[in-house]
Design a protein around this motif. Structure first.
Motif, PDB file in Angstrom:
ATOM      1  N   THR A 151       0.828  -1.206   0.000  1.00 11.99           N
ATOM      2  CA  THR A 151       0.000   0.000   0.000  1.00 11.99           C
ATOM      3  C   THR A 151       0.862   1.256   0.000  1.00 11.99           C
ATOM      4  O   THR A 151       0.600   2.211  -0.742  1.00 11.99           O
ATOM      5  CB  THR A 151      -0.928   0.002   1.231  1.00 11.99           C
ATOM      6  N   ILE A 152       1.904   1.262   0.804  1.00 14.47           N
ATOM      7  CA  ILE A 152       2.799   2.423   0.866  1.00 14.47           C
ATOM      8  C   ILE A 152       3.498   2.628  -0.475  1.00 14.47           C
ATOM      9  O   ILE A 152       3.566   3.757  -0.992  1.00 14.47           O
ATOM     10  CB  ILE A 152       3.811   2.250   2.013  1.00 14.47           C
ATOM     11  N   PHE A 153       4.013   1.553  -1.065  1.00 13.73           N
ATOM     12  CA  PHE A 153       4.705   1.692  -2.348  1.00 13.73           C
ATOM     13  C   PHE A 153       3.738   2.049  -3.477  1.00 13.73           C
ATOM     14  O   PHE A 153       4.124   2.758  -4.417  1.00 13.73           O
ATOM     15  CB  PHE A 153       5.486   0.424  -2.683  1.00 13.73           C
ATOM     16  N   ALA A 154       2.499   1.602  -3.400  1.00 12.03           N
ATOM     17  CA  ALA A 154       1.505   2.006  -4.397  1.00 12.03           C
ATOM     18  C   ALA A 154       1.216   3.502  -4.286  1.00 12.03           C
ATOM     19  O   ALA A 154       1.042   4.186  -5.302  1.00 12.03           O
ATOM     20  CB  ALA A 154       0.220   1.203  -4.232  1.00 12.03           C
ATOM     21  N   PHE A 155       1.196   4.010  -3.056  1.00 10.43           N
ATOM     22  CA  PHE A 155       1.003   5.452  -2.869  1.00 10.43           C
ATOM     23  C   PHE A 155       2.184   6.233  -3.428  1.00 10.43           C
ATOM     24  O   PHE A 155       2.006   7.258  -4.103  1.00 10.43           O
ATOM     25  CB  PHE A 155       0.797   5.769  -1.384  1.00 10.43           C
ATOM     26  N   VAL A 156       3.402   5.763  -3.173  1.00  6.99           N
ATOM     27  CA  VAL A 156       4.593   6.448  -3.683  1.00  6.99           C
ATOM     28  C   VAL A 156       4.618   6.406  -5.211  1.00  6.99           C
ATOM     29  O   VAL A 156       4.954   7.403  -5.861  1.00  6.99           O
ATOM     30  CB  VAL A 156       5.876   5.833  -3.072  1.00  6.99           C
ATOM     31  N   ALA A 157       4.248   5.261  -5.792  1.00 10.05           N
ATOM     32  CA  ALA A 157       4.189   5.169  -7.256  1.00 10.05           C
ATOM     33  C   ALA A 157       3.138   6.132  -7.810  1.00 10.05           C
ATOM     34  O   ALA A 157       3.360   6.775  -8.838  1.00 10.05           O
ATOM     35  CB  ALA A 157       3.877   3.734  -7.682  1.00 10.05           C
ATOM     36  N   THR A 158       2.008   6.253  -7.113  1.00  5.92           N
ATOM     37  CA  THR A 158       0.972   7.203  -7.525  1.00  5.92           C
ATOM     38  C   THR A 158       1.509   8.628  -7.499  1.00  5.92           C
ATOM     39  O   THR A 158       1.260   9.415  -8.420  1.00  5.92           O
ATOM     40  CB  THR A 158      -0.265   7.075  -6.613  1.00  5.92           C
ATOM     41  N   LEU A 159       2.261   8.968  -6.458  1.00  4.24           N
ATOM     42  CA  LEU A 159       2.869  10.300  -6.385  1.00  4.24           C
ATOM     43  C   LEU A 159       3.855  10.529  -7.526  1.00  4.24           C
ATOM     44  O   LEU A 159       3.897  11.620  -8.109  1.00  4.24           O
ATOM     45  CB  LEU A 159       3.580  10.490  -5.047  1.00  4.24           C
ATOM     46  N   CYS A 160       4.652   9.519  -7.859  1.00  7.08           N
ATOM     47  CA  CYS A 160       5.607   9.641  -8.965  1.00  7.08           C
ATOM     48  C   CYS A 160       4.885   9.884 -10.287  1.00  7.08           C
ATOM     49  O   CYS A 160       5.293  10.749 -11.074  1.00  7.08           O
ATOM     50  CB  CYS A 160       6.472   8.387  -9.057  1.00  7.08           C
ATOM     51  N   TYR A 161       3.812   9.135 -10.525  1.00  8.07           N
ATOM     52  CA  TYR A 161       3.036   9.348 -11.755  1.00  8.07           C
ATOM     53  C   TYR A 161       2.390  10.736 -11.755  1.00  8.07           C
ATOM     54  O   TYR A 161       2.295  11.382 -12.799  1.00  8.07           O
ATOM     55  CB  TYR A 161       1.984   8.256 -11.941  1.00  8.07           C
ATOM     56  N   GLY A 162       1.947  11.204 -10.605  1.00  7.68           N
ATOM     57  CA  GLY A 162       1.362  12.538 -10.519  1.00  7.68           C
ATOM     58  C   GLY A 162       2.384  13.626 -10.812  1.00  7.68           C
ATOM     59  O   GLY A 162       2.096  14.577 -11.548  1.00  7.68           O
TER      60      GLY A 162
END
Length: 174
Positions: A151-162
């Motif tokens: 979940t944490i890494f999915a959030f970080v990946a979402t931030l990177c894509y943003g």
């Protein structure tokens, strides 16, 4: 006698690219963010797969998004690293922004579903009382911890894509 071919019909405008080609793309913020997208997306993929996918309906989407975006981001980075982007006539600035917008929407959904799966499970492996919502999960402590990390890494990946989408939007509007 006039030339039978119209030069406007046989020549194409140069592609619109703001990012450098070759290894120089890795020296830009956008190139570094794409590398981070690949790393964190791969971690999400590995972590969800290692948790034995206890809720396939929710985590199946997370797996689909993480594997697809991992492959697409790798291919996108390779287009710039190998210099192929220069040979394809398109507006790469718009394509960059559009790709990262789609990836952001999909990864945000994957992040929410992974967070829902993790929050619905108790870390002891037993369901305490009435399950939260309609999700009934039994996770061992190890699986729970793996899902928290995913979940944490999915959030970080979402931030990177943003961030990549925002930077692509700025390049496109120039």
């Amino acid at each position: 006698m006039a030339d039978p071919t119209n030069p406007a019909a046989t020549s194409f405008p140069a592609p619109t690219i703001s990012l450098p080609l070759g290894l120089d793309v890795l020296r830009t913020y956008s190139g570094a963010l794409i590398c981070l997208e690949i790393v964190f997306g791969g971690l999400v993929w590995i972590l969800v797969a290692s948790s034995n996918v206890p809720v396939p309906l929710l985590q199946g989407w997370v797996m689909l998004v993480s594997v697809t975006m991992f492959c697409c981001s790798t291919a996108y980075l390779l287009l710039f690293l190998l210099g192929v982007a220069d040979r394809i006539d398109t507006d790469w600035n718009f394509l960059d922004m559009f790709y990262h917008f789609i990836a952001l929407v999909f990864y945000f959904g994957a992040f929410v579903l992974e967070a829902a799966t993790t929050s619905a499970a108790s870390p002891t492996g037993n369901c305490t009382g009435v399950p939260k919502g309609n999700i009934l999960t039994f996770l061992s402590s190890e699986q729970y911890n793996i899902n928290v990390a995913a979940t944490i890494f999915a959030f970080v990946a979402t931030l990177c894509y943003g961030c990549s989408m925002f930077m692509g939007f700025k390049r496109w509007r120039k």
